[in-house]
Design a protein around this motif. Structure first.
Motif, mmCIF file in Angstrom:
data_model
loop_
_atom_site.group_PDB
_atom_site.id
_atom_site.type_symbol
_atom_site.label_atom_id
_atom_site.label_comp_id
_atom_site.label_asym_id
_atom_site.label_seq_id
_atom_site.Cartn_x
_atom_site.Cartn_y
_atom_site.Cartn_z
ATOM 1 N N GLU A 155 0.865 -1.175 0.000
ATOM 2 C CA GLU A 155 0.000 0.000 0.000
ATOM 3 C C GLU A 155 0.901 1.225 0.000
ATOM 4 O OE1 GLU A 155 -3.569 2.419 0.606
ATOM 5 O OE2 GLU A 155 -3.353 0.296 0.109
ATOM 6 N N ALA A 156 0.794 2.046 -1.051
ATOM 7 C CA ALA A 156 1.649 3.235 -1.165
ATOM 8 C C ALA A 156 0.786 4.488 -1.151
ATOM 9 C CB ALA A 156 2.468 3.176 -2.453
ATOM 10 N N ASP A 157 1.167 5.437 -0.341
ATOM 11 C CA ASP A 157 0.497 6.730 -0.273
ATOM 12 C C ASP A 157 1.525 7.799 -0.604
ATOM 13 O OD1 ASP A 157 -0.316 9.311 1.195
ATOM 14 O OD2 ASP A 157 -2.153 8.120 1.280
ATOM 15 N N TYR A 158 1.260 8.611 -1.636
ATOM 16 C CA TYR A 158 2.281 9.547 -2.099
ATOM 17 C C TYR A 158 2.644 10.582 -1.042
ATOM 18 C CZ TYR A 158 -1.348 13.100 -2.875
ATOM 19 O OH TYR A 158 -2.378 14.007 -2.705
ATOM 20 N N ASN A 159 1.781 10.749 -0.051
ATOM 21 C CA ASN A 159 2.121 11.629 1.065
ATOM 22 C C ASN A 159 2.530 10.840 2.299
ATOM 23 O OD1 ASN A 159 1.749 14.183 -0.064
ATOM 24 N ND2 ASN A 159 -0.430 14.178 0.343
ATOM 25 N N GLY A 160 1.738 9.833 2.649
ATOM 26 C CA GLY A 160 1.831 9.224 3.966
ATOM 27 C C GLY A 160 2.736 8.033 4.130
ATOM 28 N N GLY A 161 3.360 7.538 3.058
ATOM 29 C CA GLY A 161 4.312 6.447 3.226
ATOM 30 C C GLY A 161 3.861 5.111 2.682
ATOM 31 N N PHE A 162 4.275 4.026 3.357
ATOM 32 C CA PHE A 162 4.120 2.680 2.820
ATOM 33 C C PHE A 162 3.699 1.681 3.898
ATOM 34 C CE2 PHE A 162 7.583 4.931 0.760
ATOM 35 C CZ PHE A 162 7.314 4.795 -0.597
#
Length: 225
Positions: free
Chosen positions: A162-169
């Motif tokens: 799960e990748a979030d371009y702001n919040g990490g991995f």
């Protein structure tokens, strides 16, 4: 000069002296008030932030019996939302048939909340097969380029991410040389960097190749310019 006139002049002098004293006190009070309003008050938020940053403690938990307090739907208080990053990749709970080899949860909140966790579990043959199937259904988000990540860690295969371009991995790994283990990792923070050195809290071998979440990472520079 009459006695009454002398008394009047003396009283007039006292009145003038009192007025000057009041004027001086008023001017000093006005000046102090302006200093407080225009200098001191605007600095209070910065001072409070500095105090919070200076004395923010790093919370670390390695007690697997407290796992559900920090990860998943039953997590407590500040561990529920985690910047809205989905951590369904992690197991919902730890059961008696799971052999937990490693576990560490780290929390830090100097300005924004930061969460670093990893968990390694050895499964039975049947459970391992089921877990791989579960992770496969969750899929692998596009992640290359996010925080300079280039690839999966050396000697490991990504099973879900799960990748979030702001919040990490949040992701799960299995070693290339299969041994029925799965390692789960989460690196969650507010954009665009960690105050912590991630390698001090998660073994480097579990980190995505090229990952850079330091204060001066190129991903942050590109998005702030």
């Amino acid at each position: 000069m009459s006695k009454n006139k002398v008394q009047k002049n003396a009283q007039s002098g006292k009145i003038n002296l009192s007025m000057k004293r009041i004027l001086k006190i008023s001017l000093v009070a006005l000046f102090c008030g302006m200093i407080i309003y225009f200098v001191v008050l605007p600095l209070i938020p910065f001072f409070l932030f500095w105090i919070q940053f200076k004395f923010a403690g790093i919370e670390v938990n390695t007690d697997i019996t407290k796992y559900e307090e920090y990860i998943g739907q039953n997590a407590k208080d500040k561990f529920i939302s985690k910047h809205s990053v989905d951590e369904a990749i992690f197991p919902k709970n730890i059961t008696s048939d799971m052999n937990t080899l490693e576990y560490k949860m780290t929390y830090y909140d100097p300005w924004e909340e930061q969460f670093l966790s990893y968990l390694t579990v050895r499964y039975s043959e049947d459970r391992y097969k089921l877990e791989k199937e579960r992770l496969q259904k969750l899929g692998i988000d596009e992640y290359k380029g996010f925080y300079c990540a280039e690839n999966e860690p050396n000697n490991y295969d990504l099973r879900a991410l799960e990748a979030d371009y702001n919040g990490g991995f949040v992701y799960a790994l299995t070693p290339e040389e299969q041994d029925n283990t799965v390692t789960y990792v989460e690196i969650i923070f507010a954009p665009y960097f960690l105050d912590l050195n991630v390698e001090e809290y998660i073994p480097k071998k579990y980190l995505l190749e090229g990952l850079d979440v330091s204060k001066n990472n190129e991903y942050r520079k590109a998005h702030l310019n």
